[in-house]
Design a protein around this motif. Structure first.
Motif, PDB file in Angstrom:
ATOM      1  N   ASP A 243       0.853  -0.901   0.248  1.00  7.60           N
ATOM      2  CA  ASP A 243      -0.040  -0.488  -0.296  1.00  7.60           C
ATOM      3  C   ASP A 243       0.667   0.840  -0.013  1.00  7.60           C
ATOM      4  N   GLU A 245       0.793   4.542  -0.491  1.00  4.73           N
ATOM      5  CA  GLU A 245       0.311   5.469   0.145  1.00  4.73           C
ATOM      6  C   GLU A 245       0.010   5.414   1.209  1.00  4.73           C
ATOM      7  N   ARG A 246       0.110   4.761   1.805  1.00  4.65           N
ATOM      8  CA  ARG A 246       0.127   4.470   3.291  1.00  4.65           C
ATOM      9  C   ARG A 246       1.105   3.986   3.666  1.00  4.65           C
ATOM     10  N   LYS A 248       3.714   5.809   2.222  1.00  9.74           N
ATOM     11  CA  LYS A 248       4.436   7.354   2.176  1.00  9.74           C
ATOM     12  C   LYS A 248       3.660   7.922   3.755  1.00  9.74           C
ATOM     13  N   ARG A 249       2.467   7.923   3.675  1.00  9.34           N
ATOM     14  CA  ARG A 249       1.828   8.951   5.318  1.00  9.34           C
ATOM     15  C   ARG A 249       2.729   8.952   6.413  1.00  9.34           C
ATOM     16  N   ARG A 250       3.332   6.958   6.816  1.00  9.73           N
ATOM     17  CA  ARG A 250       3.896   6.536   7.501  1.00  9.73           C
ATOM     18  C   ARG A 250       5.493   7.025   7.669  1.00  9.73           C
TER      19      ARG A 250
END
Length: 344
Positions: A243, A245-246, A248-250
């Protein structure tokens, strides 16, 4: 080709460098402590009976500074690895997402304008006012850059890079404007903060920064395998079940927490997050399962070594820590630009 070493050798070597930096930092300073005295102090810690000068100096002055240096270097080295893995560029740095510039701008506003706009804060928070404002400023600017980089439901790293450059430039302009408004005393305080130092180490701040960096490092471990997949390309990583995008956010959140906590407490310590991961990659390869912990260890050793030089080179005066890391980091950065000019 560069000789590659095993993961055990790289991690062991980084740990040995950190231990050596800790020992040298513990015995060096205005009040020198010999190795036998250091051993005696360590052996009697917790007993409460030894009140010798070396015991008091080590426990009250050297030890909190050493622990803060380890936390700062580990946080910066780990964050640099995350950013380089996320951008897939060995020249990436935690400053790209605006943490340092946001913290600097918030610190400048607190030092220069705080007495006008929020005089109640120093009375309520005391010495924590600057730390909390700088931490909040770093997180706020990082959130702004992340928001600006969102496009069509995804985070575009090229947009994040451009947004980071623009917002960092705006923060620098804000600092320049604040410097014009500042008194001589305020300007000295701001410049001292911007150049970075471990001199303000106190146990309350050290424990908070250490806890933030420890949690960030634990969270970063789970990102090692996804970052290895992203190194193949975001599309390929998505096909492998990552994932993106996940991740990147983390990665951005972990970087913001670690670097924000460090910068708010020590000021700006540049280039550690740039050079530590690169040196590890040169000897260990690109596997983030090795690069992340080894970069944290090497970053801690580099900060401690630089701080020891800062405390002793011009004693009793103390050199700014950020100046020494820049002396090391700028030539290394220019060498990296030459080495990787074909990939940029």
């Amino acid at each position: 080709m560069t000789q590659r070493f095993t993961a055990r050798a790289v991690l062991g070597g980084s740990a040995l460098l950190l231990v050596a930096a800790l020992v040298v930092g513990a015995v060096s300073g205005a009040y020198a402590i010999s190795l036998p005295q250091l051993w005696n102090v360590l052996a009697t810690l917790g007993q409460g009976a030894d009140k010798s000068p070396e015991h008091l100096v080590f426990l009250n002055i050297r030890l909190p500074r050493l622990v803060l240096g380890v936390a700062a270097g580990a946080g910066l080295g780990m964050a640099g690895t995350l950013m380089q893995g996320l951008f897939r560029n060995p020249l990436a740095d935690p400053g790209l997402v605006g943490i340092s510039s946001g913290a600097a701008l918030a610190a400048g506003m607190t030092i220069i304008l705080g007495a006008w706009f929020w005089p109640v804060l120093p009375r309520t928070l005391g010495s924590w006012t600057l730390v909390l404002m700088a931490f909040g400023g770093g997180l706020s600017v990082t959130l702004l850059i992340y928001t600006l980089s969102r496009s069509e439901g995804g985070t575009r790293m090229a947009l994040m890079l451009l947004a980071g450059i623009a917002v960092n430039a705006l923060a620098s302009a804000g600092l320049g404007f604040l410097s014009v408004m500042a008194t001589d005393e305020q300007l000295r305080s701001l410049q001292f903060w911007l150049l970075g130092s471990l001199g303000g180490a106190r146990w309350s701040a050290v424990l908070l920064v250490g806890a933030a960096v420890l949690l960030a490092c634990v969270a970063a471990r789970s990102l090692a395998a996804p970052l290895n997949a992203i190194a193949l390309g975001e599309a390929q990583a998505a096909l492998l079940g990552v994932d993106v995008e996940r991740v990147k956010r983390r990665a951005i959140l972990v970087t913001a927490v670690a670097v924000g906590a460090v910068t708010a407490t020590t000021g700006i310590i540049g280039f550690i997050g740039l050079i530590a991961p690169h040196w590890v990659r040169m000897v260990a390869g690109p596997d983030h399962r090795v690069v992340l912990p080894a970069s944290a260890l090497l970053g801690a050793a580099l900060v401690l070594a630089a701080d020891t030089v800062a405390r002793t080179a011009m004693a009793p005066a103390e050199l700014p820590l950020g100046v020494l890391t820049a002396f090391i980091g700028v030539p290394m950065f220019l060498w990296m630009l030459r080495r990787f000019r074909g990939r940029i």
